[in-house]
Design an enzyme around this catalytic site. Structure first.
Site, short mmCIF file in Angstrom:
data_model
loop_
_atom_site.label_atom_id
_atom_site.label_comp_id
_atom_site.label_asym_id
_atom_site.label_seq_id
_atom_site.Cartn_x
_atom_site.Cartn_y
_atom_site.Cartn_z
N GLU A 1 42.22 31.70 51.75
CA GLU A 1 40.99 32.51 51.80
C GLU A 1 39.75 31.63 51.90
O GLU A 1 39.50 30.78 51.03
CB GLU A 1 40.91 33.38 50.54
N LYS B 1 40.71 39.46 39.77
CA LYS B 1 41.24 38.89 41.02
C LYS B 1 40.42 37.65 41.37
O LYS B 1 40.95 36.63 41.81
CB LYS B 1 41.17 39.93 42.15
N ASP C 1 54.59 28.03 39.12
CA ASP C 1 54.97 29.41 39.41
C ASP C 1 53.76 30.32 39.17
O ASP C 1 53.49 30.73 38.04
CB ASP C 1 56.14 29.78 38.49
N HIS D 1 30.17 34.48 52.02
CA HIS D 1 31.57 34.57 52.41
C HIS D 1 31.68 34.61 53.94
O HIS D 1 32.47 33.89 54.55
CB HIS D 1 32.19 35.83 51.80
C1 MEV Z 1 37.26 38.04 46.54
O1 MEV Z 1 38.43 37.34 46.89
C2 MEV Z 1 36.98 37.94 45.05
C3 MEV Z 1 35.80 38.77 44.55
O2 MEV Z 1 36.00 40.13 44.93
C4 MEV Z 1 35.77 38.65 43.05
C5 MEV Z 1 34.80 39.59 42.36
O3 MEV Z 1 34.47 40.64 42.91
O4 MEV Z 1 34.40 39.27 41.22
C6 MEV Z 1 34.52 38.32 45.16
#
Ligand code: MEV
Length: 418
Positions: free
Chosen positions: A87, A280, A296, A397
């Protein structure tokens, strides 16, 4: 030749260097050998015999980019962090988050001993759980001795099974025996599973001899390794969060930015949908080092999310608050997470890239590796929350993602041309 001080992971314009220059920089930072550098470089491929030995039905390998996050100062030590991930913007964000925390003195990380827990399920239909547990306790010293005999090397290294806890789950007529094992520098899954099976066989025999109608069923570790915890904290002075020249007046005030980051955390605290994405983002930092070091990451993910839900509500793994101490006005962050990682055995030992990644991290113990990983998770979360709370995630991003889009366009057009 690119020179870099052995102890510093802050390099101006690291992202602008060529791959060769970056390799040279990290080589010098950690005294890597030429073989290590090769194992980290684009030229490296796993040789077929090794490849074929890792999993079943091998036909090839799947490459991921390996990037290096910079700026990490963890418990006073500098680290370049290897991250294997597909990513875009994650490595840049980790480095940025680390830079912010560095300005407040770096990460402080503490971890518990490497205790893994195995579960032995004992099915006891006659339901006299309390008296059965009393019996099990009398057998415990023998059980610990016996399971420790399955791993004399671990014992000689100061690890081994330490004790048991007993839980009752009446809905399934079961007593669950939790076996705690100090696994030292291993991740420990195999060790604990072997011990659980040896313990289960022992209990089966004992139950038969004592006419106890109990039967061992599942014998396996738990990935909710709540005795193998890591806690990273970091603070960012308001001054580091301000952008004095920004045309957006809200970004000029660091205190205001800090408040918005705390509000973003509170959103996750009160909303499971946001908590999922918040976590995430943390795992965006954690998984790539786990992969780069041959660990792992599914086990880590399973543990992290179970831990996030331990209260019955799924919560963010990190917390953000504001400190208004007169001489220390800053944003404060904490990430606490179970982290079962190893530095010996399995892929960690056999994969040359994992070995070189560990060397780049200064050949840490398993405990130290978990501390580094936790710090990266916190840095990643900070960078994401700052973007989300200020300019929005897409601006940065998409700038970095543009390279993918351009490449895709080029590939599509070259496929069309005869
Ligand atoms: C994207 O891979 C991760 C985010 O969505 C984390 C978040 O929203 O805190 C940017």
């Amino acid at each position: 030749m690119v020179m870099v001080s052995k102890s510093v992971s802050t390099i101006t314009g690291f992202y602008k260097k060529t791959i060769q220059e970056r390799l040279e920089i990290i080589k010098n930072s950690a005294n890597l050998s030429s073989d290590d550098v090769l194992a980290l470089s684009p030229e490296f491929h796993l040789a077929p015999p090794l490849l074929d030995s890792f999993i079943e039905n091998v036909v090839g390998h799947f490459s991921l980019p390996l990037g290096i996050a910079s700026n990490f100062l963890i418990n006073g030590e500098d680290f370049f962090v290897p991250m294997a991930i597909e990513e875009s913007s994650v490595v840049a964000a980790a480095s940025y988050g680390a830079k912010l925390v560095r300005s407040g003195g770096g990460f402080t990380v503490k971890s518990s001993s490497p205790i893994m827990t195995g579960q032995i399920q004992l099915l006891c239909p006659n339901k006299d759980y309390d008296s059965i547990i009393e019996k099990l306790k009398t057998w415990e010293p023998e059980l610990i001795n016996l399971v420790n005999m399955t791993d004399p090397i671990l014992l000689s290294l100061g690890g081994g099974a330490e004790g048991c806890q007993y839980r009752i789950i009446p809905e399934i007529f079961s007593i669950i025996i939790h076996l705690d094992v100090d696994v030292r520098d291993a991740m420990g899954a195999n060790t604990v599973n072997t011990m659980c099976e040896a313990g289960g066989a022992f209990l089966k025999k004992k139950c038969q001899e004592s006419n106890l109608s109990c039967e061992p069923r599942l014998m396996i570790l738990t990935n909710l390794t709540e005795k193998r915890m890591v806690r990273a904290t970091g603070k960012v002075p308001f001054s580091s969060l301000s952008s004095p020249t920004s045309s957006d007046s809200s970004k000029r005030d660091g205190h205001f930015v800090a408040q918005k980051i705390v509000e973003a955390f509170l959103f996750a605290k009160h909303d499971i949908y946001r908590a999922s994405t918040h976590n995430k983002g943390i795992m965006n930092g954690i998984d790539p080092i786990a992969i780069a070091t041959g660990n792992d990451w599914r086990a880590i993910e399973a543990g992290a999310h179970a831990f996030a839900a331990r209260s019955g509500s799924y919560l963010p793994l990190s917390e953000w608050s504001i400190s208004l101490d007169s001489d220390d006005e800053s944003l404060m962050g904490t990430l606490e997470i179970p982290l079962a990682v190893g530095v010996i055995g399995g892929v960690t030992k056999l994969h040359p890239t994992a070995q070189a990644s560990l060397k780049l991290l200064k050949s840490p113990s398993a405990q130290r590796l978990s501390e580094i990983i936790c710090a990266v998770g916190l840095a990643q979360n900070l960078a994401a929350l700052k973007s989300l709370a200020t300019e929005g995630i897409q601006k940065g991003h998409m700038k970095l993602h543009q390279k993918n889009i351009d490449l895709f366009k080029n590939l599509s057009s070259s496929k069309k041309s005869p």
